[in-house]
Design a protein around this motif. Structure first.
Motif, PDB file in Angstrom:
ATOM      1  N   UNK A 176      38.305  14.468  -3.710  1.00 25.50           N
ATOM      2  CA  UNK A 176      38.803  15.427  -4.619  1.00 25.50           C
ATOM      3  C   UNK A 176      39.242  16.644  -3.987  1.00 25.50           C
ATOM      4  N   UNK A 177      38.412  17.138  -3.124  1.00 25.77           N
ATOM      5  CA  UNK A 177      38.426  18.349  -2.358  1.00 25.77           C
ATOM      6  C   UNK A 177      39.448  18.338  -1.630  1.00 25.77           C
ATOM      7  N   UNK A 178      39.736  17.209  -0.919  1.00 19.41           N
ATOM      8  CA  UNK A 178      40.839  17.028  -0.080  1.00 19.41           C
ATOM      9  C   UNK A 178      41.954  17.206  -1.024  1.00 19.41           C
ATOM     10  N   UNK A 179      42.286  16.407  -1.994  1.00 21.91           N
ATOM     11  CA  UNK A 179      43.291  16.363  -2.834  1.00 21.91           C
ATOM     12  C   UNK A 179      43.661  17.741  -3.467  1.00 21.91           C
ATOM     13  N   UNK A 180      42.644  18.721  -3.891  1.00 19.06           N
ATOM     14  CA  UNK A 180      42.924  19.840  -4.386  1.00 19.06           C
ATOM     15  C   UNK A 180      43.327  20.900  -3.379  1.00 19.06           C
ATOM     16  N   UNK A 181      42.778  20.729  -2.041  1.00 19.61           N
ATOM     17  CA  UNK A 181      43.092  21.603  -0.952  1.00 19.61           C
ATOM     18  C   UNK A 181      44.581  21.219  -0.498  1.00 19.61           C
ATOM     19  N   UNK A 182      44.746  19.961  -0.750  1.00 12.52           N
ATOM     20  CA  UNK A 182      46.301  19.607  -0.264  1.00 12.52           C
ATOM     21  C   UNK A 182      47.304  20.175  -1.269  1.00 12.52           C
ATOM     22  N   UNK A 183      46.871  20.117  -2.509  1.00 12.69           N
ATOM     23  CA  UNK A 183      47.837  20.621  -3.687  1.00 12.69           C
ATOM     24  C   UNK A 183      47.744  22.086  -3.484  1.00 12.69           C
ATOM     25  N   UNK A 184      46.899  22.839  -3.164  1.00  6.98           N
ATOM     26  CA  UNK A 184      46.721  24.275  -3.214  1.00  6.98           C
ATOM     27  C   UNK A 184      47.719  24.774  -1.924  1.00  6.98           C
ATOM     28  N   UNK A 185      47.625  24.180  -0.741  1.00 11.33           N
ATOM     29  CA  UNK A 185      48.281  24.264   0.301  1.00 11.33           C
ATOM     30  C   UNK A 185      49.662  23.974   0.062  1.00 11.33           C
ATOM     31  N   UNK A 186      49.932  22.913  -0.625  1.00  8.74           N
ATOM     32  CA  UNK A 186      51.457  22.893  -0.948  1.00  8.74           C
ATOM     33  C   UNK A 186      52.059  23.925  -1.906  1.00  8.74           C
ATOM     34  N   UNK A 187      51.225  24.376  -2.847  1.00  9.50           N
ATOM     35  CA  UNK A 187      51.608  25.265  -3.794  1.00  9.50           C
ATOM     36  C   UNK A 187      51.882  26.794  -3.080  1.00  9.50           C
TER      37      UNK A 187
END
Length: 121
Positions: free
Chosen positions: A69-80
């Protein structure tokens, strides 16, 4: 009337990006399972890989789920963040590239931890 229309985001099709990321995750997960089944010498690797993905009923251990979930959220945050900092055609290219890399890392991590957990069982 303003509230009835919803929010006024810069990109009204942000849900398409989310669906695209989920579809990419499923595609990469399938490809990784297919590759693993083919390497193990399965007679029908495509069919077996599809059933492996469908039959994931064992939940991940807590630490693996947290990292996933941390990888998922960091990826989403970086994409945003990339979407916020860029505009025009550069935005589409950089956001797409960032999302593909983030989803690939996420799917690969889940595949590797799931493979190790099933090998231990």
């Amino acid at each position: 009337m303003y509230l009835a229309r919803g929010s006024t985001d810069d990109d009204p099709y942000v849900w398409l990006w989310v669906l695209g990321a989920l579809a990419l995750y499923a595609l990469i997960s399938y490809a990784l399972q297919y590759r693993a089944r083919a390497r193990r010498g399965s007679a029908h690797p495509a069919h077996d890989a599809l059933h492996d993905l469908k039959d994931r009923e064992d939940p991940q251990p807590t630490e693996n789920r947290l990292v996933s979930r941390l990888i998922m959220l960091c990826g989403a945050g970086l994409t945003g963040l990339v979407a916020y900092l860029t505009s025009g055609a550069v935005r589409v290219l950089t956001v797409g590239l960032t999302a593909v890399v983030a989803v690939t890392i996420w799917a690969y991590y889940d595949h590797r931890t799931e493979t190790r957990a099933s090998a231990r069982s």
